[in-house]
Scaffold this motif. Structure first.
Motif, PDB file in Angstrom:
ATOM      1  N   PRO A   1       0.862  -1.313  -0.026  1.00  0.00           N
ATOM      2  CA  PRO A   1       0.107  -0.021   0.053  1.00  0.00           C
ATOM      3  C   PRO A   1       0.614   1.109   0.045  1.00  0.00           C
ATOM      4  N   ARG A   2       1.888   1.112   0.648  1.00  0.00           N
ATOM      5  CA  ARG A   2       2.732   2.591   0.589  1.00  0.00           C
ATOM      6  C   ARG A   2       3.356   2.758  -0.741  1.00  0.00           C
ATOM      7  N   LEU A   3       3.837   1.954  -1.346  1.00  0.00           N
ATOM      8  CA  LEU A   3       4.262   1.839  -2.720  1.00  0.00           C
ATOM      9  C   LEU A   3       3.368   2.422  -3.604  1.00  0.00           C
ATOM     10  N   GLY A   4       2.164   1.810  -3.483  1.00  0.00           N
ATOM     11  CA  GLY A   4       0.975   2.010  -4.346  1.00  0.00           C
ATOM     12  C   GLY A   4       0.693   3.497  -4.248  1.00  0.00           C
ATOM     13  N   GLY A   5       0.473   3.927  -3.008  1.00  0.00           N
ATOM     14  CA  GLY A   5       0.347   5.221  -2.559  1.00  0.00           C
ATOM     15  C   GLY A   5       1.132   6.362  -3.028  1.00  0.00           C
ATOM     16  N   LEU A   6       2.249   6.022  -3.010  1.00  0.00           N
ATOM     17  CA  LEU A   6       3.424   6.899  -3.588  1.00  0.00           C
ATOM     18  C   LEU A   6       3.456   6.854  -5.074  1.00  0.00           C
ATOM     19  N   LEU A   7       3.087   5.927  -5.705  1.00  0.00           N
ATOM     20  CA  LEU A   7       3.113   5.911  -7.282  1.00  0.00           C
ATOM     21  C   LEU A   7       1.795   6.727  -7.691  1.00  0.00           C
ATOM     22  N   ALA A   8       0.682   6.569  -6.912  1.00  0.00           N
ATOM     23  CA  ALA A   8      -0.486   7.461  -7.185  1.00  0.00           C
ATOM     24  C   ALA A   8      -0.411   9.037  -7.210  1.00  0.00           C
ATOM     25  N   PHE A   9       0.388   8.992  -5.861  1.00  0.00           N
ATOM     26  CA  PHE A   9       0.776  10.579  -5.628  1.00  0.00           C
ATOM     27  C   PHE A   9       1.575  11.285  -6.508  1.00  0.00           C
ATOM     28  N   ALA A  10       2.636  10.343  -7.281  1.00  0.00           N
ATOM     29  CA  ALA A  10       3.527  10.980  -8.044  1.00  0.00           C
ATOM     30  C   ALA A  10       2.702  11.203  -9.496  1.00  0.00           C
ATOM     31  N   ALA A  11       1.939  10.321  -9.668  1.00  0.00           N
ATOM     32  CA  ALA A  11       0.850  10.397 -10.911  1.00  0.00           C
ATOM     33  C   ALA A  11       0.160  11.520 -10.972  1.00  0.00           C
ATOM     34  N   VAL A  12      -0.555  11.790  -9.862  1.00  0.00           N
ATOM     35  CA  VAL A  12      -1.341  12.664  -9.860  1.00  0.00           C
ATOM     36  C   VAL A  12      -0.642  14.272  -9.808  1.00  0.00           C
ATOM     37  N   ALA A  13       0.492  14.195  -9.283  1.00  0.00           N
ATOM     38  CA  ALA A  13       1.294  15.287  -9.222  1.00  0.00           C
ATOM     39  C   ALA A  13       1.783  15.695 -10.685  1.00  0.00           C
ATOM     40  N   SER A  14       2.262  14.704 -11.358  1.00  0.00           N
ATOM     41  CA  SER A  14       2.585  14.817 -12.641  1.00  0.00           C
ATOM     42  C   SER A  14       1.537  15.309 -13.604  1.00  0.00           C
ATOM     43  N   LEU A  15       0.277  15.084 -13.564  1.00  0.00           N
ATOM     44  CA  LEU A  15      -0.915  15.299 -14.351  1.00  0.00           C
ATOM     45  C   LEU A  15      -1.271  16.837 -13.911  1.00  0.00           C
ATOM     46  N   GLY A  16      -0.690  17.319 -12.881  1.00  0.00           N
ATOM     47  CA  GLY A  16      -0.976  18.833 -12.583  1.00  0.00           C
ATOM     48  C   GLY A  16      -2.050  19.197 -11.660  1.00  0.00           C
ATOM     49  N   LEU A  17      -2.325  18.222 -10.661  1.00  0.00           N
ATOM     50  CA  LEU A  17      -3.265  18.199  -9.664  1.00  0.00           C
ATOM     51  C   LEU A  17      -3.006  19.740  -8.809  1.00  0.00           C
ATOM     52  N   PRO A  18      -3.891  20.737  -8.616  1.00  0.00           N
ATOM     53  CA  PRO A  18      -3.553  21.925  -7.990  1.00  0.00           C
ATOM     54  C   PRO A  18      -3.437  21.505  -6.529  1.00  0.00           C
ATOM     55  N   GLY A  19      -2.259  22.144  -5.924  1.00  0.00           N
ATOM     56  CA  GLY A  19      -1.617  22.117  -4.714  1.00  0.00           C
ATOM     57  C   GLY A  19      -0.444  21.415  -4.879  1.00  0.00           C
ATOM     58  N   LEU A  20      -0.135  20.914  -5.949  1.00  0.00           N
ATOM     59  CA  LEU A  20       1.113  20.142  -6.149  1.00  0.00           C
ATOM     60  C   LEU A  20       2.164  20.875  -7.063  1.00  0.00           C
ATOM     61  N   ALA A  21       3.415  20.587  -7.133  1.00  0.00           N
ATOM     62  CA  ALA A  21       4.104  21.418  -7.853  1.00  0.00           C
ATOM     63  C   ALA A  21       3.939  21.292  -9.391  1.00  0.00           C
ATOM     64  N   GLY A  22       3.261  20.261  -9.947  1.00  0.00           N
ATOM     65  CA  GLY A  22       3.082  20.224 -11.521  1.00  0.00           C
ATOM     66  C   GLY A  22       2.049  21.079 -11.933  1.00  0.00           C
ATOM     67  N   PHE A  23       1.426  21.668 -11.067  1.00  0.00           N
ATOM     68  CA  PHE A  23       0.279  22.513 -11.426  1.00  0.00           C
ATOM     69  C   PHE A  23       0.601  24.001 -11.863  1.00  0.00           C
ATOM     70  N   TRP A  24       1.687  24.383 -11.154  1.00  0.00           N
ATOM     71  CA  TRP A  24       1.755  25.834 -11.480  1.00  0.00           C
ATOM     72  C   TRP A  24       2.750  26.336 -12.593  1.00  0.00           C
ATOM     73  N   GLY A  25       3.620  25.613 -12.867  1.00  0.00           N
ATOM     74  CA  GLY A  25       4.628  25.740 -14.213  1.00  0.00           C
ATOM     75  C   GLY A  25       3.808  25.541 -15.413  1.00  0.00           C
ATOM     76  N   GLU A  26       2.714  24.478 -15.598  1.00  0.00           N
ATOM     77  CA  GLU A  26       2.018  24.427 -16.939  1.00  0.00           C
ATOM     78  C   GLU A  26       1.263  25.529 -16.984  1.00  0.00           C
ATOM     79  N   MET A  27       0.234  25.884 -15.688  1.00  0.00           N
ATOM     80  CA  MET A  27      -0.612  27.000 -15.783  1.00  0.00           C
ATOM     81  C   MET A  27       0.039  28.185 -16.284  1.00  0.00           C
ATOM     82  N   LEU A  28       1.172  28.424 -15.499  1.00  0.00           N
ATOM     83  CA  LEU A  28       1.714  29.792 -15.844  1.00  0.00           C
ATOM     84  C   LEU A  28       2.148  29.927 -17.513  1.00  0.00           C
ATOM     85  N   ALA A  29       2.646  28.763 -17.885  1.00  0.00           N
ATOM     86  CA  ALA A  29       3.013  28.624 -19.318  1.00  0.00           C
ATOM     87  C   ALA A  29       2.046  28.803 -20.071  1.00  0.00           C
ATOM     88  N   LEU A  30       0.834  28.163 -19.745  1.00  0.00           N
ATOM     89  CA  LEU A  30      -0.424  28.427 -20.557  1.00  0.00           C
ATOM     90  C   LEU A  30      -0.869  29.860 -20.590  1.00  0.00           C
TER      91      LEU A  30
END
Length: 524
Positions: free
Chosen positions: A398-427
């Protein structure tokens, strides 16, 4: 921040650049008897952790001593004549643009050294592995710290040989072909880039990047700038990688060992986009303005192409490799970085720099996780993981699965995580591009790129559903959950992903004044 004298700052930056090279040389020497521990192999791996840890501490102290009230000013500068006949100088310095990349490089290399201490990939001598890792770190750190065009080129090229050997000697299936493809693509691009750098230096009369940025293209004719941007841009685009010069990347990532993939995605790809911001934008503004719409067009093609490739790999029956999927996702993510740069607006360029750091944190974590999953199951094939072995990580690890899900939603740009701001500002930057660029054209690019974010969410959620969810077979193999050393290596990436998402000002406060100054002359 703490008060540190300029001389100490200069020493720290010189140590950060030269320290890994000295460490690489020391790694090849016999270990002193008192430091061998259980074996010479353990001693050299511990040496790698010690050196990269010392460089990380130096980078953190440098960041703490950085004058955050003047992030647009070059700090910790060293300027020494090296080759007088060519006016080449050992010129080092950092500002708000380069400092975050310097710290990111030091962090990721330390985490890779720590991970390798407990989980060294199968291959030849550990001494060679540690030495190559340190040479790779030295080249990357130097790329972000040097302020001379020829030194930049040397540092840019310095990373190729160690990465080639890390892939060719410690990689998996297909490693020889992938390593050759990597070095041939990047070397050919770099030869063209060198011609562009020489053209600028000869025509402007200096290779000093600070002087060239201050001159802002005034001493270069528009035709010279156009030729220089085309030549330099090809070399930088290969390293970024920009579609259609990206085809070396999936093979390299698939064959590379885990730490090789982490450093390739987390650090080496940033060297290309950094070159666009540090050299092309301020030194050749008119030439870049000519090519900006074409760069934006290729960027949005890369966004859609990368997402569609990932969707194809994620579908059942495609025999898609997870490492290959993440590699194609990098083509899409770096497309957003290039789109932000192509807008030539402060908003877009700040977004590109933010997305660089976010991609390094998140994709580095993703490659760590997929490498750990491959170590446990013997495969990174998505169909095998989803159907044959029934990974079902939420139930089995479960911990490995939870981390994989966390990294995936961060990569898709979920607000509140780092992936969101860069792509939003670029747009946002592409939505309202700089004067002289066609707004209807860039609005079209913005709409296409925004559609790409939906495709990104689709393939990443498909991966999470297939790998993390489902019912594990009763007779299936048991999976070890996150180990202590993995927790130590991954926690900083998780924490920084959350901090950057919740407190973007920490990074934007560094980059924005430097970007504003960099673009000021270009908007004259």
């Amino acid at each position: 921040m703490i008060g540190i004298s300029e001389s100490v700052m200069q020493f720290l930056l010189a140590l950060i650049v030269a320290g890994p090279l000295l460490g690489a040389a020391a790694a090849l020497l016999p270990a002193p008897p008192g430091l061998k521990g259980r074996s010479p192999e353990q001693a050299v791996l511990r040496h790698g952790v010690t050196v990269t840890g010392a460089i990380l501490i130096a980078a953190i102290v440098l960041a703490l001593g950085f004058d955050h009230d003047q992030p647009s000013k070059m700090q910790a500068t060293t300027d020494i004549s090296w080759i007088p006949a060519l006016d080449v100088r050992i010129h080092l310095g950092i500002d708000g643009i380069s400092l975050p990349l310097l710290v990111l490089t030091a962090l990721l290399t330390f985490l890779c050294a720590l991970y390798s201490y407990f989980n060294l990939p199968a291959g030849p001598s550990p001494k060679a592995f540690v030495a190559l890792l340190l040479v790779l770190e030295a080249g990357t750190l130097a790329t972000f710290a040097v302020l001379d065009l020829l030194l930049f080129f040397l540092a840019f090229e310095m990373v190729l040989i160690p990465m080639y050997f890390l892939i060719a000697r410690w990689g998996g299936a297909g490693r020889t072909r992938a390593a050759w493809k990597f070095i041939l693509y990047t070397l050919l691009g770099s030869v063209v880039m060198l011609l562009g750098l020489l053209l600028i230096g000869i025509k402007a009369g200096t290779f000093d990047m600070v002087a060239l940025a201050t001159d802002n293209g005034r001493s270069l004719s528009t035709s010279v700038q156009v030729i220089a941007v085309l030549a330099i841009g090809i070399g930088l685009a290969v390293k970024t990688p920009m579609w259609p010069l990206h085809s070396w990347l999936p093979d390299a990532h698939t064959a590379a060992p885990t730490v090789g993939s982490v450093l390739l995605a987390g650090v080496l790809l940033k060297m290309g986009t950094y070159g666009f911001v540090r050299i092309v934008l301020p030194v050749t503004p008119d030439g870049f303005h000519t090519f900006a719409p074409y760069l934006a067009a290729l960027a949005v093609v890369g966004i859609i192409y990368g997402s569609l490739a990932c969707l194809a790999l994620a579908r059942p029956g495609a025999k898609g490799d997870l490492k290959r999927l993440i590699a194609y996702s990098s083509v899409g993510h770096m497309g957003f970085v290039l789109l932000g740069i192509a807008s030539t607006t402060p908003t877009g360029v700040n977004g590109a720099l933010f997305a660089n750091i976010a991609h390094g944190l998140i994709t580095g974590l993703l490659f760590f996780l997929v490498g750990a999953l491959k170590d446990r199951t013997g495969t990174s094939d998505l169909d095998t993981l989803a159907e044959e072995t029934g990974a079902a990580l939420y139930g089995k690890a479960p911990r490995l699965g939870g981390l994989l899900a966390f990294a995936a939603v961060a990569s898709l740009g979920l607000p509140g995580l780092a992936g969101f701001w860069g792509e939003m500002l670029a747009l946002f930057g592409a939505f309202n591009p700089a004067d002289g660029l066609s707004r209807p054209v860039f609005l079209t690019f913005t709409a296409i790129a925004a559609f790409g974010t939906l495709l990104t969410a689709a393939y990443l959620l498909a991966v999470v559903r297939r790998v993390c969810m489902g019912t594990a077979p009763q007779d299936g193999p048991r999976l070890t959950d996150v180990r202590a050393y993995e927790f130590a290596a991954w926690t900083p990436l998780v924490v920084l992903t959350v901090v950057a998402g919740l407190w973007p000002k920490a990074l934007l406060g560094l980059t924005d004044p430097a970007v504003q100054q960099l673009l000021a002359g270009g908007n004259r």
